[in-house]
Scaffold this motif. Structure first.
Motif, short mmCIF file in Angstrom:
data_model
loop_
_atom_site.label_atom_id
_atom_site.label_comp_id
_atom_site.label_asym_id
_atom_site.label_seq_id
_atom_site.Cartn_x
_atom_site.Cartn_y
_atom_site.Cartn_z
N LEU A 1 0.91 -1.27 0.02
CA LEU A 1 -0.21 -0.04 -0.03
C LEU A 1 0.90 1.31 -0.03
CD1 LEU A 1 -2.76 -1.17 2.66
CD2 LEU A 1 -3.09 -1.01 0.20
N THR A 2 2.01 1.34 0.64
CA THR A 2 3.04 2.27 0.72
C THR A 2 3.39 2.55 -0.41
OG1 THR A 2 3.32 1.83 3.12
CG2 THR A 2 4.80 3.24 2.02
N LEU A 3 3.77 1.51 -1.12
CA LEU A 3 4.55 1.65 -2.60
C LEU A 3 3.67 1.61 -3.86
CD1 LEU A 3 7.15 -1.46 -1.84
CD2 LEU A 3 7.68 1.14 -1.96
N GLN A 4 2.41 1.73 -3.72
CA GLN A 4 1.46 1.52 -4.78
C GLN A 4 1.58 2.66 -5.76
OE1 GLN A 4 -2.90 1.70 -3.16
NE2 GLN A 4 -3.45 1.01 -5.62
N ASP A 5 1.77 3.76 -5.28
CA ASP A 5 2.06 5.00 -6.15
C ASP A 5 3.41 5.16 -6.90
OD1 ASP A 5 -0.47 5.91 -5.79
OD2 ASP A 5 0.10 7.30 -3.98
N LYS A 6 4.31 4.61 -6.13
CA LYS A 6 5.76 4.72 -6.44
C LYS A 6 5.67 3.59 -7.65
CE LYS A 6 10.51 3.42 -5.18
NZ LYS A 6 11.51 3.13 -3.97
N TYR A 7 5.37 2.49 -7.55
CA TYR A 7 5.28 1.50 -8.49
C TYR A 7 4.09 1.43 -9.74
CZ TYR A 7 9.77 -0.13 -6.53
OH TYR A 7 11.03 -0.40 -6.05
N ASP A 8 3.35 2.14 -9.38
CA ASP A 8 1.91 2.33 -10.23
C ASP A 8 1.27 0.89 -10.16
OD1 ASP A 8 -0.01 3.17 -11.86
OD2 ASP A 8 1.02 2.87 -13.78
N LEU A 9 0.89 0.62 -8.86
CA LEU A 9 0.23 -0.85 -8.73
C LEU A 9 -1.24 -0.79 -8.57
CD1 LEU A 9 2.77 -2.27 -5.80
CD2 LEU A 9 2.97 -2.57 -8.30
N SER A 10 -1.88 -1.56 -9.40
CA SER A 10 -3.43 -1.75 -9.51
C SER A 10 -3.98 -2.34 -8.14
CB SER A 10 -3.95 -2.14 -10.59
OG SER A 10 -3.56 -3.53 -10.87
N GLU A 11 -4.89 -2.30 -7.70
CA GLU A 11 -5.56 -2.83 -6.57
C GLU A 11 -5.55 -4.46 -6.92
OE1 GLU A 11 -9.85 -3.15 -5.27
OE2 GLU A 11 -9.13 -1.88 -3.75
N ASP A 12 -5.99 -4.70 -8.26
CA ASP A 12 -5.78 -6.19 -8.51
C ASP A 12 -4.48 -6.82 -8.43
OD1 ASP A 12 -8.44 -6.28 -9.29
OD2 ASP A 12 -8.13 -6.26 -11.49
N THR A 13 -3.29 -5.82 -8.60
CA THR A 13 -2.00 -6.43 -8.67
C THR A 13 -1.59 -6.55 -7.13
OG1 THR A 13 -1.27 -5.53 -10.75
CG2 THR A 13 0.38 -6.12 -9.00
N ILE A 14 -2.19 -5.63 -6.27
CA ILE A 14 -1.72 -5.85 -4.86
C ILE A 14 -2.47 -7.09 -4.33
CG2 ILE A 14 -2.04 -4.78 -2.67
CD1 ILE A 14 -1.88 -1.95 -3.89
N ILE A 15 -3.53 -7.15 -4.52
CA ILE A 15 -4.40 -8.34 -4.27
C ILE A 15 -3.72 -9.64 -4.63
CG2 ILE A 15 -6.60 -9.74 -4.14
CD1 ILE A 15 -8.15 -6.84 -4.07
N GLY A 16 -3.24 -9.78 -6.13
CA GLY A 16 -2.67 -10.89 -6.57
C GLY A 16 -1.45 -11.43 -5.97
N LEU A 17 -0.63 -10.30 -5.70
CA LEU A 17 0.67 -10.38 -5.13
C LEU A 17 0.40 -11.06 -3.58
CD1 LEU A 17 2.74 -7.39 -6.06
CD2 LEU A 17 3.14 -9.72 -6.59
#
Length: 508
Positions: free
Chosen positions: A276-292
């Motif tokens: 969640l902290t790195l979401q903007d830095k790496y342009d991570l979608s919510e789908d990718t965060i949940i998937g990881l």
């Protein structure tokens, strides 16, 4: 009559396609495939053993047809190196079944993503951020807490007057460590209390995991025969409900962490906080965060427990090795304190025991398929674009051409020669190699070594009464991961002062 004509047409198309493949490409040898089903009905349930047997007959690289899909199985270190290092880029894509595509949102995670900009990005997140040495060290208290909780639980049970001298089902205790460790690392949540009772959110988590396994296994045959998929339609509604249920739980936990971070003004080291902290830095979608997050759970939930159970079975079968590693632990740690991960560097024989167990019993004995994104050659044979390449890690690690007495459990071999097992030495590949090597390899090694060290330092281990060590069942259950067919029963006897069997109980 119409159905008969359809079947005849399908068979003719399959045979024509096979003839075309044979004429155009020099494919690896292998067992003769049947029309439509290929070799599916010839494959024995424990696939990696079956493929190893076929390799004895046809050579170290073989063709196996799953329906109409060509799967190439590699079974020695030289060909593994060629596939995973020299031809790595051409074989870096991933075959996704319909269920894997649904679970991963068509590869928006890491495990099921094809090689490309997205994969490179999330791989970078895992390597530099989630599994960095700094973060692994910061999360060490969680791992040590859960391992000492396991020791305390075993001690309580075996010192109960009703259980004196009785064997325990070791899998129960190892599974609790794996469950609590991965949920705390990924979600910052300990769903199971010290009495083994799982809270409501934890029950939902376990139900989601079980339902995912059920859905993933329900279409196994249909996945390999495209012409027959109309008979086994994808249960879109069931997958949609499962995805919504998984996302609902994950989003609730993510929201809890967001609120806690806003309240405290800082993030913790858990993976959900990090993502969640790195979401903007790496342009991570919510789908990718949940998937990881779910990749980590899938990869880490059972593999460590499986590895330690196999290791303990080998140690009970080989009391000489058990006594030798205990002598090292007693010399380095003594009898007045418990082991820590910081002691690993002074415990080379313990590390060798863990390595030898992973050699003989890799938790994923048949590597997940690498799909060819271009025509490529391995061992002088053609691998057409779209084919799948599997490395039989189990067979590679038992190859008598590179291992002396490969079937023997002899940790000393790793004191005589330093063999890397994180993807640099292709004789030993429990975590894969190349672009798709497991980014959490060091985490897995640390946890397996810690669990083994504590189990052996705190207890002596013997087989159940009336069972000879050499009679332990060392066969595997069928499946992607190599569970013991007969879960290990053993009798532990405490060997340290009672005060050293208490859980560390940390909360980070």
């Amino acid at each position: 009559m119409a159905l008969l004509l359809v079947l005849i047409s399908i068979t003719a198309i399959f045979l024509a396609y096979k003839l075309y493949q044979r004429l155009r490409f020099k494919l690896p040898p292998g067992p003769h495939p049947w029309p439509i089903v290929g070799n599916l009905y010839d494959i024995k349930p424990v696939r990696f053993r079956c493929f190893a047997e076929w390799s004895q007959a046809y050579g170290p690289i073989i063709s196996v047809w799953f329906g109409s899909t060509l799967n190439v199985i590699v079974s020695n270190s030289e060909l593994a190196k060629e596939a995973l290092k020299e031809k790595d880029q051409q074989l870096a894509d991933r075959h996704r079944s319909r269920s894997a595509a649904k679970f991963s949102r068509d590869g928006k995670d890491l495990i099921w993503a094809d090689y490309g900009p997205h994969y490179v990005k999330v791989r970078k997140v895992c390597t530099l951020e989630l599994f960095s040495p700094k973060r692994l060290e910061a999360l060490r208290p969680i791992r040590e807490d859960e391992v000492t909780a396991m020791v305390e639980s075993i001690f309580k049970d075996v010192t109960n007057p009703e259980n004196l001298g009785k064997s325990i089902l070791l899998k129960k205790y190892l599974g609790a460590v794996a469950f609590n460790n991965i949920t705390r690392l990924a979600f910052g949540k300990r769903f199971m209390n010290s009495e083994g009772v799982i809270d409501e959110q934890g029950l939902e988590f376990k139900a989601i995991v079980a339902n995912g396994l059920k859905l993933g296994a329900s279409l196994a045959m249909a996945e390999h025969i495209p012409w027959l998929r109309w008979m086994f339609p994808l249960e879109e509604e069931a997958f949609a409900k499962h995805g919504a249920r998984r996302d609902r739980l994950t989003r609730a936990i993510m929201e809890e962490h967001t609120l806690a971070r806003e309240k405290s003004g800082g993030a913790k080291q858990h993976f959900v906080d990090a993502l969640l902290t790195l979401q903007d830095k790496y342009d991570l979608s919510e789908d990718t965060i949940i998937g990881l997050l779910w990749d980590m759970i899938t990869a880490g939930m059972d593999t460590t427990a499986i590895s330690v159970e196999w290791a303990m079975a080998e140690l009970i079968k080989n009391p000489r090795v058990q006594q030798k590693v205990q002598a090292e632990l007693d010399h380095v740690i003594g009898l007045d304190r418990v082991m820590s991960e910081s002691d690993f560097s002074n415990l080379p024989y313990l590390q060798s025991v863990a390595k030898e167990a992973l050699r003989l019993h890799p938790p994923t004995p048949l590597m997940l398929p690498h799909r060819a994104n271009a025509n490529v050659k391995i061992g002088g044979y053609d691998i057409p674009k779209g084919s799948n390449v599997h490395v039989n890690v189990w067979a590679v690690a038992r190859d008598p051409a590179v291992w002396k007495d490969p079937e023997e459990f002899r940790p000393e071999r790793f004191l005589e020669e330093d063999v890397d097992m994180k993807g640099h030495d292709f004789r030993l590949l429990p975590f894969g190699a190349g672009r798709r090597v497991c980014p959490g390899a060091q985490l897995g090694i640390n946890l397996v070594t810690s669990m083994l060290g504590h189990l052996l330092h705190h207890f002596n281990w013997a087989p159940p009464e009336g069972v000879n060590p050499e009679d332990l069942d060392m066969s595997e259950n069928p499946g992607l991961v190599s569970y013991m067919r007969t879960p290990l029963q053993a009798i532990p006897t405490s060997r340290l002062p009672a005060s050293l069997y208490k859980r560390m109980a940390v909360d980070i």
